[in-house]
Design an enzyme around this catalytic site. Sequence first.
Site, short mmCIF file in Angstrom:
data_model
loop_
_atom_site.label_atom_id
_atom_site.label_comp_id
_atom_site.label_asym_id
_atom_site.label_seq_id
_atom_site.Cartn_x
_atom_site.Cartn_y
_atom_site.Cartn_z
N LYS A 1 53.33 16.97 7.23
CA LYS A 1 53.45 15.70 6.82
C LYS A 1 52.18 14.94 7.50
CE LYS A 1 55.84 15.46 4.28
NZ LYS A 1 55.67 16.31 2.59
N HIS B 1 50.74 25.83 8.36
CA HIS B 1 51.63 24.64 9.42
C HIS B 1 51.63 25.34 10.76
CE1 HIS B 1 51.87 21.60 6.70
NE2 HIS B 1 52.95 22.02 5.81
N SER C 1 57.60 10.31 7.69
CA SER C 1 57.35 10.97 6.59
C SER C 1 58.28 12.45 6.37
CB SER C 1 55.70 11.42 6.65
OG SER C 1 55.39 12.17 5.37
S1 PPS Z 1 53.09 18.80 3.57
O1 PPS Z 1 54.36 18.91 2.58
O2 PPS Z 1 53.38 19.03 4.94
O3 PPS Z 1 52.10 19.77 3.07
O4 PPS Z 1 52.54 17.33 3.64
P1 PPS Z 1 51.35 16.64 3.85
O5 PPS Z 1 50.39 16.60 2.62
O6 PPS Z 1 50.90 17.22 5.16
O7 PPS Z 1 51.51 14.93 4.22
C1 PPS Z 1 52.21 14.34 3.07
C2 PPS Z 1 51.92 12.84 3.50
O8 PPS Z 1 50.47 12.62 3.32
C3 PPS Z 1 50.41 11.46 2.41
N1 PPS Z 1 49.20 11.61 1.34
C4 PPS Z 1 48.20 10.67 1.33
N2 PPS Z 1 48.18 9.77 1.96
C5 PPS Z 1 46.98 8.72 1.67
N3 PPS Z 1 46.20 9.14 0.59
C6 PPS Z 1 46.18 10.57 0.11
N4 PPS Z 1 45.57 10.59 -1.04
C7 PPS Z 1 47.46 11.07 0.10
N5 PPS Z 1 47.94 12.46 -0.27
C8 PPS Z 1 49.02 12.68 0.51
C9 PPS Z 1 51.68 11.47 1.73
O9 PPS Z 1 51.95 10.45 0.71
C10 PPS Z 1 52.84 11.88 2.72
O10 PPS Z 1 52.79 10.78 3.68
P2 PPS Z 1 54.03 9.83 3.39
O11 PPS Z 1 53.96 8.80 4.72
O12 PPS Z 1 55.17 10.25 3.49
O13 PPS Z 1 53.55 8.85 2.14
#
Ligand code: PPS
Length: 309
Positions: free
Chosen positions: A66, A122, A152
Amino acid sequence: MLKAQLQELRMDPKVIEKIVQELGDFTPDMAEKEGVPIHKQICDIWDTIFNFQARDGDIVVASYPKSGTTWMQEILDLIIQEGDIKKSMRAPGFVKVPFLEMGHTSLEVANAMPSPRIIKTHLPVQLMPPSFWEKDVKMVYVARNPKDCMVSYYYFCKMDVTMTDPGTWDNFFSMFMGGNVPWGNWFDHVIGWWKAKDQHNILYVFYEDMIEDARREIQKVMRFLGKDLSEDIVQKILHHTSFKSMKKNPMFNYSALSDTVFDQSVSTFMRKGTVGDWKNHFLESQNIIFDKEYEKRMKGSDLVFRTEL
Ligand code: PPS
């Protein structure tokens, strides 16, 4: 719609079905690897994962869950594809960027994939397959401030059917603080990779910096990969990896997974994408507990996180 797109791009929908199946077969059962809690299914095939053979030219996107992994993997892919949107849409993110520790199919897909491959993990740094270090593979580590990461992760555990039900926010707060979540303790993870960056080919990027100035961070990643792309291409990458674009893109927003894996009616994968949402969740008392632990754990480290912009 998805199948038609894949056919047009000559992707085999069977591969996708197999990966979706593998993800769906995951259960919340946990085990441990060197003291780190990880899904039992990952531990069961640990030797295969640990013996994974990296190749020259591989790129790894590593993170604590996340932290912006999906965002970074799309940026990396678009840099490699030199801004070619059609190529970036060749398959859902979870197919074209194999998740190293996710299972046999993911590993098979990675092994069959032509170079340059982008591989997601991860894993904490000490559990990385040695082959990545031997090949001096370039790795981009994405780190996010722990308060937003925790929020998140809470919503993710609620919607990802393969995760243990987090119960109340209060309950999840204790789980996260105790490192009793898949892939373990946040502090150990971010500090471990931070130390490793001085000995290996690692670019350490912060989610908050990406939110603050995505163009600047994309340029940083491009320099790290030795890519010199035009401003037009950078603008394209910026546009296609914006939260708004990714949220509605079926290749990036995990809508290709059935709701028996990710129940996005509970919470969407692309949820808020902001810095500071923790303020809507942390009780004052939790904030005090957290700040004390943070001070203790980060003492003496030059690793600094921003919890607001
Ligand atoms: S995972 O399942 O562990 O692979 O998730 P991960 O991709 O690491 O993290 C997901 C969070 O990243 C946010 N996210 C973004 N934020 C801003 N801009 C872009 N383009 C973007 N893409 C993914 C996603 O919304 C999750 O955060 P939260 O706070 O839950 O919205």
